[in-house]
Design an enzyme around this catalytic site. Structure first.
Site, PDB file in Angstrom:
ATOM      1  N   HIS A  93       0.859  -1.192   0.000  1.00  0.00           N
ATOM      2  CA  HIS A  93       0.000   0.000   0.000  1.00  0.00           C
ATOM      3  C   HIS A  93       0.895   1.242   0.000  1.00  0.00           C
ATOM      4  O   HIS A  93       1.938   1.271   0.649  1.00  0.00           O
ATOM      5  CB  HIS A  93      -0.918  -0.002   1.228  1.00  0.00           C
ATOM      6  CG  HIS A  93      -2.012   1.016   1.131  1.00  0.00           C
ATOM      7  ND1 HIS A  93      -1.802   2.356   1.398  1.00  0.00           N
ATOM      8  CD2 HIS A  93      -3.313   0.904   0.758  1.00  0.00           C
ATOM      9  CE1 HIS A  93      -2.942   3.013   1.205  1.00  0.00           C
ATOM     10  NE2 HIS A  93      -3.868   2.163   0.817  1.00  0.00           N
ATOM     11  N   GLU A 168      -3.843   1.680  -7.557  1.00  0.00           N
ATOM     12  CA  GLU A 168      -4.225   2.816  -6.723  1.00  0.00           C
ATOM     13  C   GLU A 168      -3.319   4.012  -7.022  1.00  0.00           C
ATOM     14  O   GLU A 168      -2.227   4.124  -6.441  1.00  0.00           O
ATOM     15  CB  GLU A 168      -4.069   2.448  -5.246  1.00  0.00           C
ATOM     16  CG  GLU A 168      -4.940   1.302  -4.792  1.00  0.00           C
ATOM     17  CD  GLU A 168      -5.325   1.466  -3.328  1.00  0.00           C
ATOM     18  OE1 GLU A 168      -6.513   1.694  -3.074  1.00  0.00           O
ATOM     19  OE2 GLU A 168      -4.446   1.413  -2.470  1.00  0.00           O
TER      20      GLU A 168
HETATM   21  C1  PEP Z   1      -6.925   3.289   0.136  1.00  0.00           C
HETATM   22  O1  PEP Z   1      -6.604   3.608   1.267  1.00  0.00           O
HETATM   23  O2  PEP Z   1      -6.348   2.366  -0.410  1.00  0.00           O
HETATM   24  C2  PEP Z   1      -7.977   4.045  -0.537  1.00  0.00           C
HETATM   25  C3  PEP Z   1      -8.312   3.722  -1.753  1.00  0.00           C
HETATM   26  O3  PEP Z   1      -8.559   5.043   0.194  1.00  0.00           O
HETATM   27  P1  PEP Z   1      -9.775   6.008  -0.298  1.00  0.00           P
HETATM   28  O4  PEP Z   1     -10.850   5.113  -0.819  1.00  0.00           O
HETATM   29  O5  PEP Z   1     -10.175   6.723   0.958  1.00  0.00           O
HETATM   30  O6  PEP Z   1      -9.224   6.903  -1.333  1.00  0.00           O
END
Ligand code: PEP
Length: 244
Positions: A93, A168
């Site tokens: 992450h 992400e």
């Molecule tokens: C995350 O922490 O991986 C994330 C996607 O957070 P958010 O949905 O709050 O952007």
């Protein structure tokens, strides 16, 4: 195949709040046709597992140690996480890459340890705002994939081994500024192509970054996107259940 929804609760809930939210999800997910994976903190996870959560969701940890046994003060092994009820573990992450300075070598060690212990891996990759502006998104992601998945072959891993990949973009996490679904779908297709070469199996790719009740459906409509990794929205039962 049902779309996958992953809840990353980060370090945002107390044990009591985690148990309360898990119990609401137990009830609310009965009619869900999604595969839901809830990732509480290390302390709450075994308590949720022991509280008799239903078959409607699986539990995941938010990290694991680089080995399954050893003199690693303060760490928690994948084998222990599995023992107390985890099926999945989130690795790589961006918050751990940035705050704990985890590099691809460390993430790779964790991926190997997790698969060895029988945990399924949710590997996060994604570019920063600066890398996006420099048009380096694919280059950055390829480096992260090659680093994290070195010597990982799902053909050689224990039966049932799985690596889900969460795309992400760092600039979209917690910013309220989600990526456009079509753009995310294009990157997801790229990750599937490159991930398949590394894993000897076609991976499922999820999108994460400021998913909300309005935009979730746009991402879930995309063929190359197998699901969502959700942070903020997963902390509140009603909104989260509305996308499950
Ligand atoms: C995350 O922490 O991986 C994330 C996607 O957070 P958010 O949905 O709050 O952007």
């Amino acid at each position: 195949m049902p779309k996958i929804i992953i809840a990353n609760w980060k370090m945002k809930l107390s044990v009591e709040e985690s148990l309360r939210l898990a119990s609401k999800l137990n009830v609310g997910l009965v009619k869900s046709h999604r595969q839901v994976i809830v990732c509480p903190d290390f302390v709450s996870l075994p308590l949720i597992a022991a509280s008799g959560f239903s078959d409607n969701f699986s539990l995941g940890a938010q990290d694991c140690a680089i080995k399954n046994n050893g003199a690693l003060t303060g760490e928690v092994s994948s084998s222990t996480l599995k023992e107390v009820g985890a099926t999945y573990v989130i690795l790589g992450h961006s918050e751990r890459r940035q705050l704990q300075k985890e590099d691809d070598v460390t993430i790779n060690e964790k991926v190997l340890a997790a698969l060895e212990a029988g945990l399924k891996v949710i590997l996060c990759v994604g570019e920063s705002a600066k890398e996006k502006a420099a048009k380096e998104t694919k280059k950055v992601i390829l480096k992260q994939l090659k680093g994290a998945l070195k010597n990982v072959s799902l053909k050689k891993s224990p039966k049932g081994a799985e690596v889900l990949i969460a795309y992400e973009p760092i600039w979209a996490i917690g910013s309220g500024e989600a990526m456009a679904a079509e753009g995310a779908a294009e990157i997801a297709a790229y990750i599937i192509k490159e991930g398949e070469k590394l894993l000897s199996k076609r991976p499922q790719v999820l999108y994460g970054g400021s998913v909300d009740v309005k935009n979730a459906a746009l991402f879930l409509k995309q063929k190359s996107i197998s699901g969502l990794l959700v942070g903020g929205l997963s902390l509140e039962a009603e909104g989260f259940l509305s996308i499950c």
